[in-house]
Design an enzyme around this catalytic site. Structure first.
Site, PDB file in Angstrom:
ATOM      1  N   ARG A 101      36.505 -34.043   1.275  1.00  0.00           N
ATOM      2  CA  ARG A 101      36.005 -34.115  -0.259  1.00  0.00           C
ATOM      3  C   ARG A 101      36.858 -34.301  -1.379  1.00  0.00           C
ATOM      4  NH1 ARG A 101      32.280 -29.123  -1.976  1.00  0.00           N
ATOM      5  NH2 ARG A 101      30.716 -30.335  -0.852  1.00  0.00           N
ATOM      6  N   HIS A 128      27.136 -37.892  -1.957  1.00  0.00           N
ATOM      7  CA  HIS A 128      27.532 -36.790  -1.039  1.00  0.00           C
ATOM      8  C   HIS A 128      26.413 -37.011  -0.057  1.00  0.00           C
ATOM      9  CE1 HIS A 128      28.164 -32.916  -0.027  1.00  0.00           C
ATOM     10  NE2 HIS A 128      27.547 -32.104  -0.745  1.00  0.00           N
ATOM     11  N   CYS A 264      20.692 -28.370  -3.574  1.00  0.00           N
ATOM     12  CA  CYS A 264      21.725 -28.443  -2.382  1.00  0.00           C
ATOM     13  C   CYS A 264      22.812 -27.433  -2.549  1.00  0.00           C
ATOM     14  CB  CYS A 264      22.703 -29.816  -2.779  1.00  0.00           C
ATOM     15  SG  CYS A 264      23.394 -29.852  -4.421  1.00  0.00           S
ATOM     16  N   ARG A 292      22.870 -28.347   7.045  1.00  0.00           N
ATOM     17  CA  ARG A 292      24.131 -29.380   6.817  1.00  0.00           C
ATOM     18  C   ARG A 292      25.018 -29.294   8.050  1.00  0.00           C
ATOM     19  NH1 ARG A 292      26.438 -29.218   2.015  1.00  0.00           N
ATOM     20  NH2 ARG A 292      27.987 -30.715   2.938  1.00  0.00           N
TER      21      ARG A 292
HETATM   22  N1  NVA Z   1      26.754 -32.428  -8.315  1.00  0.00           N
HETATM   23  C1  NVA Z   1      27.380 -31.258  -7.619  1.00  0.00           C
HETATM   24  C2  NVA Z   1      26.945 -31.125  -6.218  1.00  0.00           C
HETATM   25  C3  NVA Z   1      27.605 -29.965  -5.520  1.00  0.00           C
HETATM   26  C4  NVA Z   1      27.313 -29.701  -4.083  1.00  0.00           C
HETATM   27  C5  NVA Z   1      28.917 -31.294  -7.906  1.00  0.00           C
HETATM   28  O1  NVA Z   1      29.638 -32.618  -7.836  1.00  0.00           O
HETATM   29  O2  NVA Z   1      29.592 -30.158  -8.072  1.00  0.00           O
END
Ligand code: NVA
Length: 313
Positions: A101, A128, A264, A292
Site C-alpha cells: 500500500r 484499489h 469499502c 477482502r
Molecule cells: N479512497 C480511500 C479508500 C480507503 C480504503 C482512501 O484512499 O483513503
C-alpha cells in the site's frame, strides 16, 4: 512470466472471472488449500494507514499455509532510505509475493519491475484493485451475477475507488456510472480504458454528474470517504462540495428494487453516507469487508499459479 496485480485491468475479464470463481471456492473451504505451505512468506508493506487490508491479508496468508510478514513503511522508508528497486530486489529474495500500500502508482510499478515475484497493489492513490475483487464477489453472492447490473459510485471519482470501480465493473460486464462534483471526475484515460473494456463485455462506463439521475434504477449503490488518505487538509471544503452526493434514503429510494449498498470503509456516518443507510437492511458492507480475505487469497494463489505453473493448490 511474473504476473502482478497493480491495477484492475491487469486481469482480463476472463481472468477476473477465474479469480472470482477461485475466491468463492476458497471461501467455501477456507482451511483446505495450502498453496503457501512451507510456509512461504508474503511481504505486506504499508506506507499509509490500514485496518481491513492488514487484517485480511495476514489472516488470508495464514489460511493459505504461509507466513504474513508485515513491513512498516515508516520504518523501511522505501524510496528515501534506499531505492524502490533495491527494496524490491531484497524483498523478492525473502518473499514469494509482495503486497504494498503506497502513494503514487509509479512506485508500485517500479517495485514490480525489480521484485522478480508477483506484486499486489493494496491501494495506491490511483487504484484499489483488491477491494473491487472483494466487491464483485459480494455482488455475485447477493445478486447471483454481475453482468448486466448497474453500479453507481457516488463521491470522489478521481480517487482510487472511482477508478477501480470503472475498470473492474466494466470487466465484470456491469453498467458503471460514476457521479461526482465538477472537478472530481475520473482520470480521462482510465474512463476511456473502462469504456474500451466495457465494449468487449456488454457493460458500459460513464460519468453522470447529477446524483439523482445516476442512482435511478441502479442495482448497486456504492460510495467512499470524501477525504481519501493524504487529502485531510481539504476535509472541510470537500464536505460542502460533496453534500449533494451523500448516499441517503432519498437517493437509495431511486435505486432498483432490492438495490444493495456498498462501502469499502472506513465510513463517516453523516458525511458520504447516512447511518440509516449504512446500518440499514440494504447494506452488505460487512460481507464486503469479510470478502477482502477470500478475494485476496484468490489473487495470491492465482498469481503464483500463473507465474510458477499449476499444482500449487
Ligand atoms: N479512497 C480511500 C479508500 C480507503 C480504503 C482512501 O484512499 O483513503
Amino acid at each position: 512470466m511474473t504476473r502482478h496485480f497493480l491495477r484492475d485491468d491487469d486481469l482480463s475479464p476472463a481472468e477476473l472471472d477465474q479469480v472470482l470463481d477461485l475466491a468463492a471456492a476458497l471461501k467455501a473451504d477456507p482451511y483446505g488449500p495450502k498453496p503457501l505451505a512451507g510456509p512461504r512468506t508474503v511481504a505486506i508493506i504499508f506506507d499509509k494507514p490500514t485496518l481491513r487490508t492488514q487484517a485480511s491479508f495476514a489472516a488470508g496468508v495464514a489460511e493459505l499455509g504461509g507466513n504474513p510478514m508485515i513491513v512498516d513503511g515508516n520504518l523501511a522508508q522505501i524510496g528515501t532510505r534506499e531505492s524502490i528497486a533495491d527494496v524490491a530486489r531484497v524483498l523478492g529474495r525473502q518473499a514469494g509475493v509482495i503486497v504494498w500500500r503506497t502513494h503514487d502508482q509509479s512506485r508500485i510499478e517500479e517495485m514490480a519491475a525489480y521484485a522478480g515475484v508477483p506484486v499486489v497493489n493494496a491501494l495506491t492513490d490511483q487504484f484499489h484493485p483488491c477491494q473491487t475483487v472483494a466487491d464483485l464477489l459480494t455482488i455475485r453472492e447477493h445478486r447471483g451475477a454481475t453482468a448486466g447490473l448497474t453500479m453507481t459510485f457516488l463521491g470522489d471519482a478521481a480517487c482510487n475507488m472511482g477508478h477501480s470501480y470503472l475498470l473492474a465493473g466494466a470487466a465484470a460486464g456491469m453498467h458503471v456510472r460514476v457521479s461526482c462534483p465538477v472537478g472530481f471526475e475520473p482520470d480521462a484515460g482510465i474512463l476511456a480504458r473502462a469504456q474500451e473494456i466495457a465494449a468487449t463485455t456488454g457493460g458500459s462506463a460513464a460519468v453522470v454528474t447529477d446524483p439523482k439521475q445516476a442512482c435511478e434504477g441502479a442495482d448497486v449503490l456504492v460510495t467512499d470517504t470524501w477525504v481519501s488518505m493524504g487529502k485531510e487538509t481539504e476535509a472541510a471544503a470537500r464536505a460542502e462540495v460533496f453534500a449533494p452526493w451523500q448516499l441517503n434514503a432519498d437517493l437509495l429510494a431511486l435505486g432498483a428494487d432490492g438495490a444493495i449498498v456498498m462501502h469499502c470503509l472506513p465510513a463517516y456516518r453523516g458525511k458520504e453516507i447516512t447511518a440509516e443507510v449504512l446500518d440499514g437492511p440494504r447494506s452488505v458492507i460487512w460481507d464486503q469487508a469479510e470478502n477482502r480475505r477470500h478475494a485476496q487469497k484468490a489473487v495470491i494463489t492465482w498469481l503464483l499459479e500463473q507465474t510458477e505453473g499449476p499444482g500449487r493448490r
